[in-house]
Write an enzyme that holds these catalytic residues in place. Structure first.
Site, short mmCIF file in Angstrom:
data_model
loop_
_atom_site.label_atom_id
_atom_site.label_comp_id
_atom_site.label_asym_id
_atom_site.label_seq_id
_atom_site.Cartn_x
_atom_site.Cartn_y
_atom_site.Cartn_z
CB VAL A 4 1.53 -3.93 10.52
CG1 VAL A 4 0.24 -3.15 10.72
CG2 VAL A 4 2.71 -2.99 10.37
NE ARG A 24 12.36 -10.95 9.43
CZ ARG A 24 12.59 -9.79 10.06
NH1 ARG A 24 12.08 -8.67 9.59
NH2 ARG A 24 13.31 -9.75 11.16
CE LYS A 37 3.37 0.62 13.56
NZ LYS A 37 3.81 -0.18 14.72
CG ASP A 72 10.35 -9.29 12.74
OD1 ASP A 72 10.57 -8.09 12.47
OD2 ASP A 72 10.77 -9.83 13.78
CG ASP A 83 7.48 2.50 15.83
OD1 ASP A 83 6.40 3.10 15.85
OD2 ASP A 83 7.83 1.75 16.75
P1 IMP Z 1 12.24 2.89 14.93
O1 IMP Z 1 13.73 3.04 15.11
O2 IMP Z 1 11.49 3.10 16.24
O3 IMP Z 1 11.67 3.76 13.85
O4 IMP Z 1 11.98 1.37 14.64
C1 IMP Z 1 11.88 0.90 13.36
C2 IMP Z 1 11.96 -0.60 13.39
O5 IMP Z 1 11.06 -1.15 14.36
C3 IMP Z 1 11.51 -1.17 12.06
O6 IMP Z 1 12.59 -1.30 11.16
C4 IMP Z 1 10.91 -2.49 12.48
O7 IMP Z 1 11.93 -3.46 12.57
C5 IMP Z 1 10.39 -2.27 13.87
N1 IMP Z 1 8.93 -2.01 13.87
C6 IMP Z 1 8.29 -0.88 14.20
N2 IMP Z 1 6.95 -1.01 14.10
C7 IMP Z 1 6.73 -2.27 13.68
C8 IMP Z 1 5.53 -3.02 13.36
O8 IMP Z 1 4.37 -2.57 13.44
N3 IMP Z 1 5.73 -4.31 12.95
C9 IMP Z 1 6.96 -4.88 12.85
N4 IMP Z 1 8.10 -4.21 13.13
C10 IMP Z 1 7.99 -2.92 13.54
MG MG Z 2 13.18 -4.42 11.75
#
Ligand code: IMP
Ligand code: MG
Length: 184
Positions: free
Chosen positions: A155, A167, A133, A161, A105
């Site tokens: 999603v 999940r 994303k 989740d 993300d």
């Molecule tokens: P980041 O550190 O912002 O890249 O966050 C990544 C983590 O956020 C992932 O491993 C997921 O646990 C959670 N995450 C981000 N987007 C989603 C989504 O659309 N659905 C479910 N979990 C998400």
């Molecule tokens: Mg996660």
């Protein structure tokens, strides 16, 4: 009788699409790492569903290990913002590490863990994410292998989740708005 599927508004990626893409990624990774042993590190819990499938699509010698990490703070990208509550137990010195996550993300978690593992004397490190994303990225990281680039929408399924649930959906989908209004 109500099932978990009733909470899904739309399916974004079907089981068939995911299986097909996992097979392609596995073939690519097997080729890229030909003759080398891989240490696959799966970020729990979300990546477990994808990582175990991906491991079965890779034909190299492989060890598999697991990590639990969570990011906190304001989105800056130092390893200091990520808390590791379960570390790997496999020796990764001089190993080819393949870090697997469910979704990138902002990239904060992935970047921090990737930097942390890189500093441990690995022979190489590459990253794999089932979903990406791209629009949301703030950290300086691109995964080496990406299953699907998806729009900026929340999603669930295939490991992803909402508040710990969904999940187990065998596809990736978007929840109905009323699910968020309801307490779990
Ligand atoms: P980041 O550190 O912002 O890249 O966050 C990544 C983590 O956020 C992932 O491993 C997921 O646990 C959670 N995450 C981000 N987007 C989603 C989504 O659309 N659905 C479910 N979990 C998400
Ligand atoms: Mg996660």
């Amino acid at each position: 009788m109500r099932t978990v599927h009733d909470d899904v508004k739309k399916v974004l990626l079907t089981r068939e699409q995911i299986d097909e893409r996992v097979a392609e990624l596995g073939a690519q990774i097997s080729k890229d790492y030909a003759g080398k042993e891989i240490v696959m590190i799966c970020l729990l819990s979300g990546a477990a569903w994808f990582a175990t499938d991906l491991s079965r699509a890779i034909e190299n010698d492989m060890r598999m290990d697991f990590m639990v990490a969570s990011s906190y703070g304001n989105g800056t990208t130092t390893s200091g913002n990520v808390k590791v509550s379960l570390d790997v137990r496999t020796d990764i010195v001089n190993k080819h590490v393949l870090l697997v996550d469910d979704i990138i993300d902002t990239g904060t978690t992935f970047k921090a863990i990737s930097d942390m593992l890189s500093s441990r004397g690995v022979a190489s490190i590459k990253t794999v994410a089932l979903c990406d994303k791209k629009e949301r990225r703030t950290a300086e990281i691109e995964a080496d292998y990406v299953g699907f680039v998806i729009p900026d929408e929340f999603v669930v399924g295939f490991g992803l989740d909402y508040a710990g649930n969904y999940r187990n959906l065998p596809y990736i989908g978007v929840l109905k708005p009323e699910v968020y209004a309801r307490a779990h």
